[in-house]
Design a protein around this motif. Structure first.
Motif, mmCIF file in Angstrom:
data_model
loop_
_atom_site.group_PDB
_atom_site.id
_atom_site.type_symbol
_atom_site.label_atom_id
_atom_site.label_comp_id
_atom_site.label_asym_id
_atom_site.label_seq_id
_atom_site.Cartn_x
_atom_site.Cartn_y
_atom_site.Cartn_z
ATOM 1 N N THR A 66 -11.266 13.160 1.623
ATOM 2 C CA THR A 66 -10.991 12.399 2.691
ATOM 3 C C THR A 66 -9.545 12.139 2.784
ATOM 4 O OG1 THR A 66 -13.100 11.469 3.254
ATOM 5 C CG2 THR A 66 -11.516 10.478 4.277
ATOM 6 N N THR A 67 -8.662 12.953 3.269
ATOM 7 C CA THR A 67 -7.232 12.678 3.271
ATOM 8 C C THR A 67 -6.529 12.328 4.669
ATOM 9 O OG1 THR A 67 -7.251 14.593 1.666
ATOM 10 C CG2 THR A 67 -4.930 14.136 2.606
ATOM 11 N N GLU A 68 -6.791 11.084 4.821
ATOM 12 C CA GLU A 68 -6.503 10.465 6.246
ATOM 13 C C GLU A 68 -5.161 11.022 6.897
ATOM 14 O OE1 GLU A 68 -8.630 9.497 8.009
ATOM 15 O OE2 GLU A 68 -10.042 7.895 7.402
ATOM 16 N N GLY A 69 -4.029 11.099 6.012
ATOM 17 C CA GLY A 69 -2.588 11.325 6.642
ATOM 18 C C GLY A 69 -2.850 12.522 7.318
ATOM 19 N N VAL A 70 -3.640 13.662 6.880
ATOM 20 C CA VAL A 70 -3.644 14.829 7.524
ATOM 21 C C VAL A 70 -4.032 14.708 9.021
ATOM 22 C CG1 VAL A 70 -4.876 17.066 7.671
ATOM 23 C CG2 VAL A 70 -4.254 16.144 5.477
ATOM 24 N N PHE A 71 -4.943 13.753 9.317
ATOM 25 C CA PHE A 71 -5.394 13.400 10.599
ATOM 26 C C PHE A 71 -4.347 12.527 11.559
ATOM 27 C CE2 PHE A 71 -8.936 14.504 8.267
ATOM 28 C CZ PHE A 71 -9.279 15.628 8.809
ATOM 29 N N THR A 72 -3.763 11.753 10.641
ATOM 30 C CA THR A 72 -2.738 10.714 11.358
ATOM 31 C C THR A 72 -1.420 11.116 11.595
ATOM 32 O OG1 THR A 72 -4.217 8.973 10.253
ATOM 33 C CG2 THR A 72 -1.942 8.511 11.008
ATOM 34 N N ALA A 73 -0.857 12.158 11.170
ATOM 35 C CA ALA A 73 0.585 12.621 11.036
ATOM 36 C C ALA A 73 0.852 12.765 12.387
ATOM 37 C CB ALA A 73 0.783 13.835 10.141
ATOM 38 N N GLY A 74 0.283 13.848 13.147
ATOM 39 C CA GLY A 74 0.490 14.120 14.497
ATOM 40 C C GLY A 74 0.310 13.067 15.565
ATOM 41 N N ASP A 109 0.852 -1.103 0.024
ATOM 42 C CA ASP A 109 -0.069 -0.119 -0.078
ATOM 43 C C ASP A 109 0.816 1.241 0.092
ATOM 44 O OD1 ASP A 109 -2.531 1.216 -0.134
ATOM 45 O OD2 ASP A 109 -3.058 0.792 1.953
ATOM 46 N N LEU A 110 2.247 1.152 0.521
ATOM 47 C CA LEU A 110 3.006 2.509 0.502
ATOM 48 C C LEU A 110 3.322 2.528 -0.772
ATOM 49 C CD1 LEU A 110 4.518 4.363 2.552
ATOM 50 C CD2 LEU A 110 6.511 2.592 2.201
ATOM 51 N N VAL A 111 3.953 1.607 -1.642
ATOM 52 C CA VAL A 111 4.003 2.029 -2.936
ATOM 53 C C VAL A 111 3.114 2.470 -3.988
ATOM 54 C CG1 VAL A 111 4.782 0.652 -4.945
ATOM 55 C CG2 VAL A 111 5.930 0.036 -3.080
ATOM 56 N N LEU A 112 1.917 1.860 -3.588
ATOM 57 C CA LEU A 112 0.837 2.373 -4.358
ATOM 58 C C LEU A 112 0.489 3.845 -3.998
ATOM 59 C CD1 LEU A 112 -1.768 1.802 -6.037
ATOM 60 C CD2 LEU A 112 -3.159 1.586 -3.950
ATOM 61 N N THR A 113 0.310 4.042 -2.712
ATOM 62 C CA THR A 113 0.024 5.500 -2.355
ATOM 63 C C THR A 113 0.975 6.348 -2.706
ATOM 64 O OG1 THR A 113 -1.380 4.300 -0.629
ATOM 65 C CG2 THR A 113 -1.541 6.685 -0.615
ATOM 66 N N SER A 156 -4.252 8.462 -5.591
ATOM 67 C CA SER A 156 -4.347 8.782 -4.014
ATOM 68 C C SER A 156 -4.566 10.356 -3.819
ATOM 69 C CB SER A 156 -2.604 8.309 -3.477
ATOM 70 O OG SER A 156 -2.851 8.880 -2.213
ATOM 71 N N ARG A 157 -5.537 10.379 -2.693
ATOM 72 C CA ARG A 157 -5.824 11.797 -2.082
ATOM 73 C C ARG A 157 -4.851 12.215 -1.460
ATOM 74 N NH1 ARG A 157 -11.361 9.034 -0.243
ATOM 75 N NH2 ARG A 157 -9.929 7.598 0.005
ATOM 76 N N ASN A 158 -3.990 11.238 -0.389
ATOM 77 C CA ASN A 158 -2.984 11.683 0.103
ATOM 78 C C ASN A 158 -1.733 12.227 -0.593
ATOM 79 O OD1 ASN A 158 -3.516 11.101 3.046
ATOM 80 N ND2 ASN A 158 -4.348 9.342 2.137
ATOM 81 N N PHE A 159 -1.486 11.560 -1.573
ATOM 82 C CA PHE A 159 -0.497 12.014 -2.443
ATOM 83 C C PHE A 159 -0.862 13.264 -3.282
ATOM 84 C CE2 PHE A 159 1.580 12.009 -6.856
ATOM 85 C CZ PHE A 159 2.953 11.767 -6.468
#
Ligand SMILES: NC(=O)c1ccc[n+]([C@@H]2O[C@H](COP(=O)([O-])OP(=O)(O)OC[C@H]3O[C@@H](n4cnc5c(N)ncnc54)[C@H](O)[C@@H]3O)[C@@H](O)[C@H]2O)c1
Ligand SMILES: O=P(O)(O)OC[C@H](O)CO
Length: 319
Positions: free
Chosen positions: A258-266, A224-228, A234-237
């Motif tokens: 929905t960009t989940e990385g924004v909420f998960t980073a911290g 999933d790391l490679v895909l995203t 990808s919305r995060n990319f």
């Protein structure tokens, strides 16, 4: 849609009642997957009570809404109904992994996690996709996997719930970094380095939190790391790409995806620090999103870090 191929009837619960009305009227989820017909045995609903007797529930809400949704489910479902988390993230307010949120709110219900390289659009179009489904035992995971398996959607089963959920949560943060690098025009070599060094930090984090290394190197981790980190789908990319191109954070977020990385980073970085783990790329993403550092200063700081032994570093908590 996958579940509806394998079951007599599937309810698709929508958070927004108007969304359920639209899908019922048109037979299509035009807001999310335009052009993909909904099968006749898939019943959109806004009434959670309609799923009270479900045999299994797939929780495809944003990660930060998992608790709220489980609290509502706790009022209506039995103890034996498995809950499969499809969201990818970590709860910000508590620092809990999503399987821990389920265990807290619905302690008797079997929790499971579905994750891996899979864009909903690809799956809906019938393009070949492989993912991992983890549950408390291999047998339970295999049984749940059968509810979604189709000739184009292949599920591997696992009992490493923690490993599978960590991969899905961390890759979103790292994909923002990859998007930023692409948007800044840093080139394919930098993109590959970010994936390899991102995988190193995802693996350090995963090992410290009890994940199996084979899971981290599998579909839900490296896959999933490679895909995203490599796809504009990808919305995060894409969010990172917009930042890399100079868009400001508020404007990029206002696009409403929905960009989940924004909420998960911290919370990812906080959890890493609790275990003394360095995650320099994730820390840089968190600092950029919190506007503690500019993108250019973050890139410069990452490149200026002391030179290290790759082998020694791989076995330590150091970044
Ligand atoms: N889209 C994909 O390709 C994909 C693939 C794998 C995993 N996921 C994960 O699935 C989760 C949901 O993402 P998505 O792509 O479906 O997002 P989306 O933006 O397409 O849909 C999110 C849905 O959640 C609903 N929602 C919003 N707030 C809610 C709340 N408080 N309670 C319940 N529902 C609420 C919205 O109305 C919307 O229908 C994310 O964690 C994402 O990482 C998405
Ligand atoms: O669009 P993204 O960045 O949320 O990625 C979607 C899926 O998680 C890819 O596996």
């Amino acid at each position: 849609n996958l579940a509806a191929r394998n079951a007599a009837k599937v309810h698709l619960w929508a958070h927004d009642p108007n969304h359920a009305i639209e899908m019922t009227a048109t037979g299509v989820n035009a807001r999310r997957l335009p052009g993909v017909p909904l099968p006749a045995n898939l019943v959109p609903t806004a009434a959670l009570a309609d799923i009270a007797n479900a045999e299994a529930i797939f929780l495809a809400v944003p990660a930060q809404a998992v608790r709220q949704t489980c609290l509502a489910l706790a009022e209506i479902i039995g103890n034996d109904v498995p809950l499969v988390i499809c969201a990818k993230g970590i709860e910000r307010t508590s620092g809990l992994f999503l399987s821990e949120v389920i265990a807290e709110v619905l302690p008797e219900n079997p929790g499971a996690v579905l994750s891996g390289p899979s864009f909903a659009e690809d799956v809906a179009k019938g393009l070949p996709t492989a993912v991992t489904l983890a549950a408390r035992s291999e047998d339970e995971a295999a049984e749940l996997a059968r509810t979604l398996a189709t000739p184009w959607f292949r599920l591997y089963h696992s009992r490493d719930i923690r490993g599978v959920e960590i991969g899905g949560a961390a890759k979103n943060v790292l994909a923002i970094a990859s998007g930023i690098a692409a948007g800044r025009g840093l080139g394919a070599s930098a993109g590959a380095a970010l994936i390899a060094r991102g995988f190193a930090e995802l693996s350090r984090f995963g090992r410290a939190y009890g994940a199996d290394v084979a899971t981290l190197a599998g579909l839900s981790g490296l896959g999933d790391l490679v895909l995203t980190c490599t796809s504009g789908q990808s919305r995060n990319f894409s969010f990172g790409f917009a930042l890399g191109r100079g868009k400001d954070i508020a404007a990029a977020r206002a696009e409403g995806h929905t960009t989940e990385g924004v909420f998960t980073a911290g919370v990812l970085v906080d959890l890493a620090h609790r275990k003394g783990i360095d995650m320099p790329i994730s820390e840089a993403v968190d600092a950029v999103l919190a506007e503690r550092i500019s993108i250019d200063a973050a890139i410069e700081a990452l490149l200026a870090r002391p030179l290290k032994s790759e082998l020694t570093q791989a076995l330590s908590n150091e970044g």
